[in-house]
Design an enzyme around this catalytic site. Structure first.
Site, PDB file in Angstrom:
ATOM      1  N   THR A  45       0.835  -1.203   0.000  1.00  0.00           N
ATOM      2  CA  THR A  45       0.000   0.000   0.000  1.00  0.00           C
ATOM      3  C   THR A  45       0.866   1.248   0.000  1.00  0.00           C
ATOM      4  OG1 THR A  45      -1.655  -1.202   1.271  1.00  0.00           O
ATOM      5  CG2 THR A  45      -1.888   1.183   1.173  1.00  0.00           C
ATOM      6  N   SER A  46       1.930   1.236   0.819  1.00  0.00           N
ATOM      7  CA  SER A  46       2.818   2.401   0.908  1.00  0.00           C
ATOM      8  C   SER A  46       3.567   2.646  -0.389  1.00  0.00           C
ATOM      9  CB  SER A  46       3.824   2.214   2.056  1.00  0.00           C
ATOM     10  OG  SER A  46       3.160   2.035   3.276  1.00  0.00           O
ATOM     11  N   TYR A 108     -13.300  -5.140  -2.277  1.00  0.00           N
ATOM     12  CA  TYR A 108     -14.445  -4.778  -3.114  1.00  0.00           C
ATOM     13  C   TYR A 108     -15.385  -5.937  -3.409  1.00  0.00           C
ATOM     14  CZ  TYR A 108     -17.429  -2.497  -6.519  1.00  0.00           C
ATOM     15  OH  TYR A 108     -18.513  -2.009  -7.170  1.00  0.00           O
ATOM     16  N   TYR A 134      -2.571 -10.724   4.815  1.00  0.00           N
ATOM     17  CA  TYR A 134      -2.643  -9.312   5.204  1.00  0.00           C
ATOM     18  C   TYR A 134      -4.081  -8.982   5.572  1.00  0.00           C
ATOM     19  CZ  TYR A 134      -1.948  -4.200   4.683  1.00  0.00           C
ATOM     20  OH  TYR A 134      -1.888  -2.831   4.877  1.00  0.00           O
ATOM     21  N   ARG A 139      -9.367  -1.194   4.872  1.00  0.00           N
ATOM     22  CA  ARG A 139      -9.162  -0.924   3.444  1.00  0.00           C
ATOM     23  C   ARG A 139      -9.928  -1.904   2.559  1.00  0.00           C
ATOM     24  NH1 ARG A 139      -5.191   2.487   1.272  1.00  0.00           N
ATOM     25  NH2 ARG A 139      -3.887   3.510   2.820  1.00  0.00           N
ATOM     26  N   LYS A 162       0.056 -10.415   8.612  1.00  0.00           N
ATOM     27  CA  LYS A 162       0.200  -9.013   8.986  1.00  0.00           C
ATOM     28  C   LYS A 162      -1.151  -8.574   9.542  1.00  0.00           C
ATOM     29  CE  LYS A 162       0.932  -4.323   7.202  1.00  0.00           C
ATOM     30  NZ  LYS A 162       1.172  -3.480   6.013  1.00  0.00           N
ATOM     31  N   ILE A 202       5.388  -4.699  10.206  1.00  0.00           N
ATOM     32  CA  ILE A 202       5.527  -4.253   8.816  1.00  0.00           C
ATOM     33  C   ILE A 202       5.164  -2.781   8.853  1.00  0.00           C
ATOM     34  CG2 ILE A 202       4.737  -4.529   6.443  1.00  0.00           C
ATOM     35  CD1 ILE A 202       4.271  -7.489   7.071  1.00  0.00           C
TER      36      ILE A 202
END
Length: 290
Positions: A45-46, A108, A134, A139, A162, A202
């Site tokens: 994401t980062s 989604y 994850y 999100r 994570k 993380i």
């Protein structure tokens, strides 16, 4: 492969023409290695993975592998909400030399827990690359249930999870249900999560303070929670303000303030609002980073 310590969810620098700035990216990786981190996570994401095309995605991972040259582990962000696409990305990550991959909960389309189990199992069984689950319901819209994690943990290609759901209790619940490695997904929860059994973090904050985050995790692993808490207190405002807007907007602004990258984004992300920029800059100054 043992999953522990600090893995930096590294930002992807862009140049003023909108392309990936591989020169600055290599410099960021060298900074991480000097800081002693256990690993680097490119195109998470980062790293603005949603706006990188397939070729950029692969080149960012292969660049991280080449520059790190075995000095730290590379965990490639190669998840997707389409199982076939995640498999393609993960196979490419293996070809590019990644040590493992991070697989985000499909977003989604909101699969059932059985769908999640089949999604992650298929990737783990197909790609010949260890995966890290994850869990980030803020999100993706859905969590990976503890029971689903426990089912997946029996797969030898599933290294761990994570945990970015904001709950310290989840660490205890997961470790009570199965044997696996839990990595914190929120910098500000690293100390409490490691106190109940997480193996590391993380991290977003380690983009700007890699050595300090590694020191925090090393102290926790050694049981020296007084030292870990002192580091936590020093950087707590930074942990918070690096999420004052959607990640990775603030961390890219912070890296730009340090003169390490150009502050460039790809839409739909855009620059930090003026008021929030002032808050982040004050915090950076207070931490001695600018």
């Amino acid at each position: 492969m043992e999953l522990k310590g600090v893995y930096t969810a590294i930002a992807t620098p862009f140049n003023k023409n909108g392309g990936v700035d591989y020169g600055k990216f290599e410099a960021l990786i060298e900074m991480q290695i000097r800081g002693g981190v256990s690993g680097i996570l490119p195109v998470g994401t980062s790293g603005e993975s949603p706006t990188l095309n397939m070729e950029e995605h692969s080149k960012v991972i292969s660049t991280a592998v080449r520059v790190a040259a075995g000095r730290c582990k590379i965990m490639a962000g190669s998840g997707a909400n389409c199982t076939a696409e995640a498999i393609e990305l993960t196979k490419r990550a293996k070809e590019d030399g990644a040590d493992c991959s991070l697989q985000v909960t499909p977003y989604y389309n909101k699969p059932t827990q059985e769908g999640l189990y089949r999604h992650f199992s298929t990737i783990a069984d197909t790609c010949d690359l260890p995966i890290v689950l994850y869990n980030v319901p803020g999100r993706t819209g859905i969590p990976i249930a503890v029971d689903t994690i426990a089912r997946l943990a029996s797969n030898p290609n599933v290294l761990g999870v994570k945990e970015a759901g904001g709950s310290v209790d989840r660490v205890s619940e997961i470790l009570d249900a199965c044997e696996t490695s839990v990595m914190c997904g929120d910098d500000s929860l690293t100390v409490p999560m490691m106190s109940v059994g997480a193996k590391g973090v993380i991290s977003v904050a380690s983009n700007v303070i890699p050595a300090e985050m590694q020191a925090l995790c090393d102290a926790c692993e050694a049981g020296d929670f007084a030292t870990a808490l002192a580091i936590h207190k020093k950087y707590y405002k930074l942990f918070r303000h690096l999420f004052i807007e959607s990640n990775p907007i603030p961390v890219k602004a912070a890296l730009a303030m340090m003169g390490l990258i150009e502050e460039e984004y790809r839409l739909p992300l855009c620059p930090l609002a003026a008021k929030n920029r002032e808050i982040l800059a004050a915090t950076m100054k207070g931490c001695g980073l600018i």
